[in-house]
Motif scaffolding. Structure first.
Motif, PDB file in Angstrom:
ATOM      1  N   GLY A 366       0.776  -1.297  -0.052  1.00  0.00           N
ATOM      2  CA  GLY A 366      -0.129   0.084   0.025  1.00  0.00           C
ATOM      3  C   GLY A 366       0.760   1.394   0.075  1.00  0.00           C
ATOM      4  O   GLY A 366       0.229   2.390   0.373  1.00  0.00           O
ATOM      5  N   VAL A 367       2.074   1.085  -0.299  1.00  0.00           N
ATOM      6  CA  VAL A 367       2.898   2.462  -0.206  1.00  0.00           C
ATOM      7  C   VAL A 367       2.426   3.499  -1.188  1.00  0.00           C
ATOM      8  O   VAL A 367       2.662   4.459  -1.103  1.00  0.00           O
ATOM      9  N   GLY A 368       2.061   2.736  -2.496  1.00  0.00           N
ATOM     10  CA  GLY A 368       1.659   3.871  -3.576  1.00  0.00           C
ATOM     11  C   GLY A 368       0.394   4.737  -3.060  1.00  0.00           C
ATOM     12  O   GLY A 368       0.613   5.999  -3.267  1.00  0.00           O
ATOM     13  N   PRO A 369      -0.817   4.247  -2.592  1.00  0.00           N
ATOM     14  CA  PRO A 369      -1.755   5.200  -2.153  1.00  0.00           C
ATOM     15  C   PRO A 369      -1.481   5.787  -0.924  1.00  0.00           C
ATOM     16  O   PRO A 369      -1.911   7.005  -0.711  1.00  0.00           O
ATOM     17  N   ARG A 370      -0.527   5.302  -0.199  1.00  0.00           N
ATOM     18  CA  ARG A 370      -0.150   5.958   1.012  1.00  0.00           C
ATOM     19  C   ARG A 370       0.498   7.492   0.628  1.00  0.00           C
ATOM     20  O   ARG A 370       0.234   8.399   1.219  1.00  0.00           O
ATOM     21  N   VAL A 371       1.573   7.016  -0.271  1.00  0.00           N
ATOM     22  CA  VAL A 371       2.382   8.315  -0.596  1.00  0.00           C
ATOM     23  C   VAL A 371       1.291   9.371  -1.381  1.00  0.00           C
ATOM     24  O   VAL A 371       1.568  10.582  -1.204  1.00  0.00           O
ATOM     25  N   ALA A 372       0.432   8.806  -2.412  1.00  0.00           N
ATOM     26  CA  ALA A 372      -0.332   9.404  -3.016  1.00  0.00           C
ATOM     27  C   ALA A 372      -1.282  10.196  -2.138  1.00  0.00           C
ATOM     28  O   ALA A 372      -1.825  11.418  -2.536  1.00  0.00           O
ATOM     29  N   ARG A 373      -1.672   9.577  -0.979  1.00  0.00           N
ATOM     30  CA  ARG A 373      -2.643  10.468  -0.116  1.00  0.00           C
ATOM     31  C   ARG A 373      -1.894  11.411   0.673  1.00  0.00           C
ATOM     32  O   ARG A 373      -2.335  12.503   0.754  1.00  0.00           O
ATOM     33  N   ALA A 374      -0.793  11.033   1.193  1.00  0.00           N
ATOM     34  CA  ALA A 374      -0.122  11.963   2.149  1.00  0.00           C
ATOM     35  C   ALA A 374       0.438  13.041   1.547  1.00  0.00           C
ATOM     36  O   ALA A 374       0.173  14.178   2.380  1.00  0.00           O
ATOM     37  N   GLY A 375       0.926  13.182   0.398  1.00  0.00           N
ATOM     38  CA  GLY A 375       1.393  14.493  -0.299  1.00  0.00           C
ATOM     39  C   GLY A 375       0.467  15.626  -0.417  1.00  0.00           C
ATOM     40  O   GLY A 375       0.883  16.499   0.189  1.00  0.00           O
ATOM     41  N   PRO A 376      -0.564  15.254  -1.097  1.00  0.00           N
ATOM     42  CA  PRO A 376      -1.557  16.290  -1.191  1.00  0.00           C
ATOM     43  C   PRO A 376      -2.281  16.489   0.102  1.00  0.00           C
ATOM     44  O   PRO A 376      -2.578  17.802   0.220  1.00  0.00           O
ATOM     45  N   SER A 377      -2.437  15.607   1.060  1.00  0.00           N
ATOM     46  CA  SER A 377      -3.089  15.810   2.293  1.00  0.00           C
ATOM     47  C   SER A 377      -2.118  16.852   3.327  1.00  0.00           C
ATOM     48  O   SER A 377      -2.688  17.735   3.620  1.00  0.00           O
ATOM     49  N   VAL A 378      -0.935  16.572   3.338  1.00  0.00           N
ATOM     50  CA  VAL A 378      -0.111  17.514   3.994  1.00  0.00           C
ATOM     51  C   VAL A 378      -0.198  18.885   3.305  1.00  0.00           C
ATOM     52  O   VAL A 378      -0.140  19.853   3.808  1.00  0.00           O
ATOM     53  N   GLY A 379      -0.001  18.805   2.003  1.00  0.00           N
ATOM     54  CA  GLY A 379       0.128  20.144   1.282  1.00  0.00           C
ATOM     55  C   GLY A 379      -1.358  20.914   1.315  1.00  0.00           C
ATOM     56  O   GLY A 379      -1.217  22.226   1.846  1.00  0.00           O
TER      57      GLY A 379
END
Length: 398
Positions: A366-379
């Motif tokens: 699940g690293v793909g959706p985790r990174v794809a989620r965290a980047g925009p979320s933190v931004g």
């Protein structure tokens, strides 16, 4: 952070990238490491920033979390489903569900038009069970929409909102406060430690937020991980999920201690979120300061938004990738339905089991959706939070 002079920053940056004073006291030039401000210098911005209270900061942070939670929830569902599947959760009907009748089975196993493995059963093409295994993020999206409906991509949003608002409402204001205190202390007593302020402040603030909101995180993880097999039955919401966690222990005499089960996986959550926060803030702060320093006095709300979003996106993505194994361990602990086993599990044991069964691939499920989620979320969270602070500063300054 190191080597960045506050005197070179635009006047409005005290609310967005430099020291935030929540005590209501004046900031001395010696603490800022810059010459005494002139009447046209940073003093007005600092005074306006002092008017931003804890409530205003918490409100702006909660609003940012609200927006982010809705936008990125499908990626959260994809990540959790992939991790739960790796832990053994089934997303097709088990054999005993035949008692529900052929119509129920057909509705669940109906084949996709693009599937070449479907077989005709009656008048409907149906798939074998392995067609219902998730193969990646996009595959989760397609199968959830086809099998459960488009709205299921936002499964757990209510818990996500209930989690995000208090979490960020605690997290960001506490980060501001701790950063200010630690910066004051290190400048006076240990200047060499000042660059590590974001790491320490972010870690402590995140710990407080995680412990306070862990039961809601448990509910959200379970809501997203499990699929409702019974046709026409609405999946349990956040409160029913939490009641279901406590139900197996209802007959026990140790009622107070039983509530510990609501904090199942909090150790793994802290082990994930504290390093995440440390990596995120220690990466975000220097990037943000650099970008805002380039903007100068011509900066406006759009430049504050862009600089903070870019810095948050990069920092969140790096932190999410680095802490993915701990996220996998947290998910595995929180979806364990055997209450006694769940309370005996430790993060170290869970990581060892994942390593033995899946190796590096298992640890980074699940690293793909985790990174794809965290980047925009933190931004989104950081930029929204800072833009609101900037707008309040502009309002107070006028």
């Amino acid at each position: 952070m190191a080597g960045c002079s506050r005197g070179s920053l635009p006047t409005w940056m005290t609310a967005a990238a430099s020291r935030v004073d929540l005590t209501g006291g004046a900031v001395s030039p010696s603490h800022q490491g810059s010459p005494s401000p002139s009447p046209s210098g940073p003093a007005p911005a600092a005074g306006a920033d002092q008017e931003l209270g804890m409530f205003e900061r918490a409100l702006s942070a909660a609003g940012a979390a609200f927006v982010s939670a809705i936008i990125v929830n499908p990626l959260d569902v994809a990540k959790t489903r992939l991790q739960a599947q790796a832990a053994g959760v089934l997303y097709h009907y088990p054999p005993q569900v035949a008692a529900l009748g052929p119509d129920a089975i057909l509705s669940e196993f109906r084949c996709s038009p693009s599937c070449t493995r479907g077989h005709i059963f009656g008048s409907e093409p149906v798939c074998p069970p392995d067609c219902f295994q998730y193969k990646g993020t996009l595959d989760v999206f397609l199968k959830v929409v086809r099998q459960e409906g488009f709205s299921r991509l936002w499964r757990g949003t209510n818990a996500g909102l209930a989690l995000a608002v208090p979490t960020v409402g605690i997290y960001l204001p506490c980060y501001d406060i701790f950063r200010n205190w630690i910066e004051d202390f290190t400048r006076s007593n240990a200047p060499g430690l000042t660059p590590y302020t974001p790491l320490v402040a972010g870690s402590v603030a995140r710990s407080l937020a995680c412990i306070a909101c862990s039961p809601i995180e448990l509910a959200r993880t379970r809501m997203q991980a499990y699929k409702e097999f019974r046709p026409g039955v609405k999946p349990p919401g956040m409160w029913k999920t939490l009641v279901g966690v406590l139900s197996p222990l209802a007959s026990s005499s140790q009622s107070v201690q039983n509530y510990r089960v609501l904090w199942t996986g909090v150790g793994a959550q802290l082990a994930r979120d504290v390093p995440f926060s440390g990596i995120c803030w220690s990466t975000l702060e220097p990037i943000r300061r650099k970008l805002l320093g380039l903007v100068g006095e011509e900066g406006n709300a759009a430049s504050v938004l862009g600089a903070n979003f870019a810095a948050g996106f990069v920092a969140g993505s790096l932190a999410a990738g680095a802490t993915c194994p701990l996220d996998v361990a947290k998910t595995r602990r929180q979806i364990e339905k055997d209450t006694e086993k769940a309370m005996r599990m430790t993060t170290r044991q869970t990581l060892t089991e994942i390593w033995r069964s899946g190796g590096v691939k298992g640890l980074f499920t699940g690293v793909g959706p985790r990174v794809a989620r965290a980047g925009p979320s933190v931004g989104i969270v950081v930029s929204f939070y800072e833009v609101v602070k900037y707008a309040l500063h502009q309002r107070n300054a006028s």
